[in-house]
Design a protein around this motif. Structure first.
Motif, PDB file in Angstrom:
ATOM      1  N   UNK A   1      -2.507   8.117 -15.176  1.00  0.00           N
ATOM      2  CA  UNK A   1      -3.876   8.551 -14.950  1.00  0.00           C
ATOM      3  C   UNK A   1      -4.143   8.696 -13.458  1.00  0.00           C
ATOM      4  N   UNK A   2      -5.088   9.565 -13.119  1.00  0.00           N
ATOM      5  CA  UNK A   2      -5.400   9.877 -11.726  1.00  0.00           C
ATOM      6  C   UNK A   2      -6.880   9.603 -11.446  1.00  0.00           C
ATOM      7  N   UNK A   3      -7.198   9.488 -10.164  1.00  0.00           N
ATOM      8  CA  UNK A   3      -8.592   9.484  -9.733  1.00  0.00           C
ATOM      9  C   UNK A   3      -8.654  10.241  -8.416  1.00  0.00           C
ATOM     10  N   UNK A   4      -9.263  11.414  -8.455  1.00  0.00           N
ATOM     11  CA  UNK A   4      -9.224  12.316  -7.307  1.00  0.00           C
ATOM     12  C   UNK A   4      -9.699  11.624  -6.037  1.00  0.00           C
ATOM     13  N   UNK A   5      -8.891  11.712  -4.981  1.00  0.00           N
ATOM     14  CA  UNK A   5      -9.226  11.135  -3.695  1.00  0.00           C
ATOM     15  C   UNK A   5      -8.975   9.653  -3.582  1.00  0.00           C
ATOM     16  N   UNK A   6      -8.517   9.022  -4.652  1.00  0.00           N
ATOM     17  CA  UNK A   6      -8.361   7.567  -4.624  1.00  0.00           C
ATOM     18  C   UNK A   6      -7.020   7.094  -5.193  1.00  0.00           C
ATOM     19  N   UNK A   7      -6.586   7.685  -6.282  1.00  0.00           N
ATOM     20  CA  UNK A   7      -5.389   7.200  -6.969  1.00  0.00           C
ATOM     21  C   UNK A   7      -4.638   8.401  -7.521  1.00  0.00           C
ATOM     22  N   UNK A   8      -3.396   8.548  -7.117  1.00  0.00           N
ATOM     23  CA  UNK A   8      -2.576   9.655  -7.593  1.00  0.00           C
ATOM     24  C   UNK A   8      -1.221   9.112  -7.993  1.00  0.00           C
ATOM     25  N   UNK A   9      -0.971   9.032  -9.278  1.00  0.00           N
ATOM     26  CA  UNK A   9       0.277   8.495  -9.785  1.00  0.00           C
ATOM     27  C   UNK A   9       1.259   9.615 -10.115  1.00  0.00           C
ATOM     28  N   UNK A  10       2.544   9.393  -9.874  1.00  0.00           N
ATOM     29  CA  UNK A  10       3.529  10.338 -10.387  1.00  0.00           C
ATOM     30  C   UNK A  10       3.579  10.260 -11.909  1.00  0.00           C
ATOM     31  N   UNK A  11       4.109  11.285 -12.525  1.00  0.00           N
ATOM     32  CA  UNK A  11       4.326  11.245 -13.968  1.00  0.00           C
ATOM     33  C   UNK A  11       5.599  10.459 -14.268  1.00  0.00           C
TER      34      UNK A  11
ATOM     35  N   UNK B   1       5.062   3.828  -6.832  1.00  0.00           N
ATOM     36  CA  UNK B   1       3.906   4.445  -6.176  1.00  0.00           C
ATOM     37  C   UNK B   1       4.275   5.087  -4.844  1.00  0.00           C
ATOM     38  N   UNK B   2       5.480   4.822  -4.366  1.00  0.00           N
ATOM     39  CA  UNK B   2       5.940   5.473  -3.126  1.00  0.00           C
ATOM     40  C   UNK B   2       7.397   5.901  -3.314  1.00  0.00           C
TER      41      UNK B   2
ATOM     42  N   UNK C   1       0.852  -1.176   0.000  1.00  0.00           N
ATOM     43  CA  UNK C   1       0.000   0.000   0.000  1.00  0.00           C
ATOM     44  C   UNK C   1       0.899   1.240   0.000  1.00  0.00           C
ATOM     45  N   UNK C   2       0.772   2.057  -1.042  1.00  0.00           N
ATOM     46  CA  UNK C   2       1.636   3.219  -1.171  1.00  0.00           C
ATOM     47  C   UNK C   2       1.456   4.250  -0.086  1.00  0.00           C
ATOM     48  N   UNK C   3       0.325   4.202   0.623  1.00  0.00           N
ATOM     49  CA  UNK C   3       0.070   5.163   1.682  1.00  0.00           C
ATOM     50  C   UNK C   3       0.561   4.726   3.045  1.00  0.00           C
ATOM     51  N   UNK C   4       1.066   3.505   3.153  1.00  0.00           N
ATOM     52  CA  UNK C   4       1.567   2.971   4.423  1.00  0.00           C
ATOM     53  C   UNK C   4       3.067   2.723   4.296  1.00  0.00           C
ATOM     54  N   UNK C   5       3.684   2.337   5.371  1.00  0.00           N
ATOM     55  CA  UNK C   5       5.111   2.020   5.371  1.00  0.00           C
ATOM     56  C   UNK C   5       5.329   0.699   6.097  1.00  0.00           C
ATOM     57  N   UNK C   6       4.615  -0.338   5.617  1.00  0.00           N
ATOM     58  CA  UNK C   6       4.634  -1.641   6.275  1.00  0.00           C
ATOM     59  C   UNK C   6       5.551  -2.646   5.578  1.00  0.00           C
TER      60      UNK C   6
ATOM     61  N   UNK D   1      14.041  -7.286  -3.900  1.00  0.00           N
ATOM     62  CA  UNK D   1      14.140  -6.590  -5.180  1.00  0.00           C
ATOM     63  C   UNK D   1      12.953  -5.643  -5.310  1.00  0.00           C
ATOM     64  N   UNK D   2      13.203  -4.442  -5.808  1.00  0.00           N
ATOM     65  CA  UNK D   2      12.138  -3.478  -6.048  1.00  0.00           C
ATOM     66  C   UNK D   2      11.813  -3.418  -7.538  1.00  0.00           C
ATOM     67  N   UNK D   3      10.538  -3.221  -7.822  1.00  0.00           N
ATOM     68  CA  UNK D   3      10.078  -3.112  -9.206  1.00  0.00           C
ATOM     69  C   UNK D   3       9.646  -1.686  -9.491  1.00  0.00           C
ATOM     70  N   UNK D   4      10.200  -1.128 -10.544  1.00  0.00           N
ATOM     71  CA  UNK D   4       9.851   0.221 -10.984  1.00  0.00           C
ATOM     72  C   UNK D   4       9.018   0.111 -12.255  1.00  0.00           C
ATOM     73  N   UNK D   5       7.794   0.638 -12.227  1.00  0.00           N
ATOM     74  CA  UNK D   5       6.924   0.601 -13.397  1.00  0.00           C
ATOM     75  C   UNK D   5       6.759   1.994 -13.976  1.00  0.00           C
ATOM     76  N   UNK D   6       6.572   2.043 -15.277  1.00  0.00           N
ATOM     77  CA  UNK D   6       6.385   3.298 -15.994  1.00  0.00           C
ATOM     78  C   UNK D   6       5.137   3.206 -16.871  1.00  0.00           C
ATOM     79  N   UNK D   7       4.488   4.337 -17.076  1.00  0.00           N
ATOM     80  CA  UNK D   7       3.381   4.397 -18.024  1.00  0.00           C
ATOM     81  C   UNK D   7       2.021   4.626 -17.415  1.00  0.00           C
ATOM     82  N   UNK D   8       1.866   4.460 -16.095  1.00  0.00           N
ATOM     83  CA  UNK D   8       0.580   4.727 -15.455  1.00  0.00           C
ATOM     84  C   UNK D   8       0.582   6.147 -14.936  1.00  0.00           C
TER      85      UNK D   8
END
Length: 333
Positions: free
Chosen positions: A248-258, A223-224, A193-198, A239-246
């Motif tokens: 799109x946003x959804x206000x109050x629910x999903x906020x992706x970096x560019x 996402x974090x 979960x990108x909003x937590x640090x678990x 290992x960390x995975x870095x994804x590119x290409x997403x």
């Protein structure tokens, strides 16, 4: 050997790997009202793309990748530049595993499947009801026998979904997956979960269940973009995975970096952490991300992102490790 939808292949014969894609999926369980009025035509169309950039979860049609012929045509654009893609659609996100061999044949690209359970609200009743032992048995079957409804085995387990500080039911699923992977030499991918640090607690839980940390892949780390957190996770041995290409946003629910934000952060972090292990992916999971609908498509990683990282001065050997040797280490059982 790497298990693919067309049978096992030798890892030594595989070149570049896109470690995260979705070819057929149904994430409509995540559909939420947008902040703008819903268009009269609720399909993904050119006229609706502006709406979707800010209300990505508002149209159920956008959350369904449901056309095998289109999937094959889109994936074919990446053929030659990518040898293998990992299809990461978990139970709960509407996977269509029986259709994947036909897509792989038509596209001329190897497809390996991750099999696992996404977050609880998306899961069908039978999956929600599995206790830790049943999760272990079910996932072990996908690795050693076959993915349900198919004639092929899973290459890895995942994506295992987590929320917040990871409730007990999710921890039980993670332990079940970790034990199954440990028995078979497989790895497990987990979306934090990108909003937590678990993340470090998740890793500790899975290691305690018998899975070495270097067989754990944390997906969607883009996402974090938190350097201190990334350092902690890499220090834990994953290992960390870095994804590119997403984007799109959804206000109050999903906020992706560019993607430029992702690239800036990644370039800086690579310089600070030469010993880190990464893989790269695309995570196409919405129609608006497909080329047919104006998106970047399955070839975005090789067409744009890898050349841009090279232009920024990233060592080609490091990039090849991210798209070849590290994915193959994780996938080779």
């Amino acid at each position: 050997m790497i298990e693919t939808v067309l049978g096992p292949i030798e890892a030594a014969g595989v070149g570049r790997v896109n470690m995260h894609q979705h070819l057929l999926s149904d994430a409509s369980a995540l559909c939420r009202p947008g902040v703008e009025p819903t268009p009269a035509d609720e399909r993904v169309t050119a006229a609706n793309l502006g709406f979707l950039r800010w209300n990505a979860l508002a149209l159920a049609d956008n959350l369904r990748l449901d056309d095998p012929e289109l999937a094959a045509a889109e994936l074919r654009r990446a053929a030659g530049a990518v040898d293998l893609v990992v299809e990461d659609t978990s139970v709960g996100l509407g996977p269509d595993h029986p259709a994947l061999p036909g897509i792989a044949r038509a596209a001329g690209v190897h497809v390996a499947v991750a099999y696992g359970f996404y977050v609880t609200p998306t899961l069908p009743g039978w999956a929600r009801d599995l206790d830790e032992d049943a999760v272990h048995t079910h996932l072990l079957g996908a690795l050693v026998d076959r993915v349900p409804g198919t004639g092929y085995r899973a290459a890895l387990l995942g994506i295992m979904g987590t929320t917040g500080e990871v409730p007990a039911v999710e921890r039980a699923r993670l332990r079940g997956a970790a034990a199954a992977a440990a028995q078979t030499g497989a790895c497990v991918s987990v979306r934090l979960d990108g909003g937590a640090r678990a993340g470090t607690a998740v890793v500790a839980e899975m290691v305690a269940a018998g899975l070495p940390a270097d067989r754990i892949l944390l997906t969607n780390a883009d996402e974090y973009l938190d350097a201190a957190y990334w350092h902690d996770l890499l220090d834990a041995g994953v290992t960390l995975e870095m994804c590119f290409g997403t984007e799109l946003q959804h206000a109050g629910r999903m906020r992706n970096p560019s993607d430029p934000q992702r690239l800036d952060f990644f370039e800086s972090f690579l310089a600070a952490r030469p010993d880190g292990r990464w893989v790269l992916g695309g995570s196409v999971w919405m129609k608006a991300q497909l080329r047919r609908y104006g998106g970047e498509g399955y070839d975005h990683l090789t067409t744009r992102i890898l050349p841009e990282l090279l232009r920024r001065g990233v060592d080609p050997r490091r990039l090849e490790a991210m798209v070849t040797s590290e994915p193959l280490r994780l996938l080779d059982r």
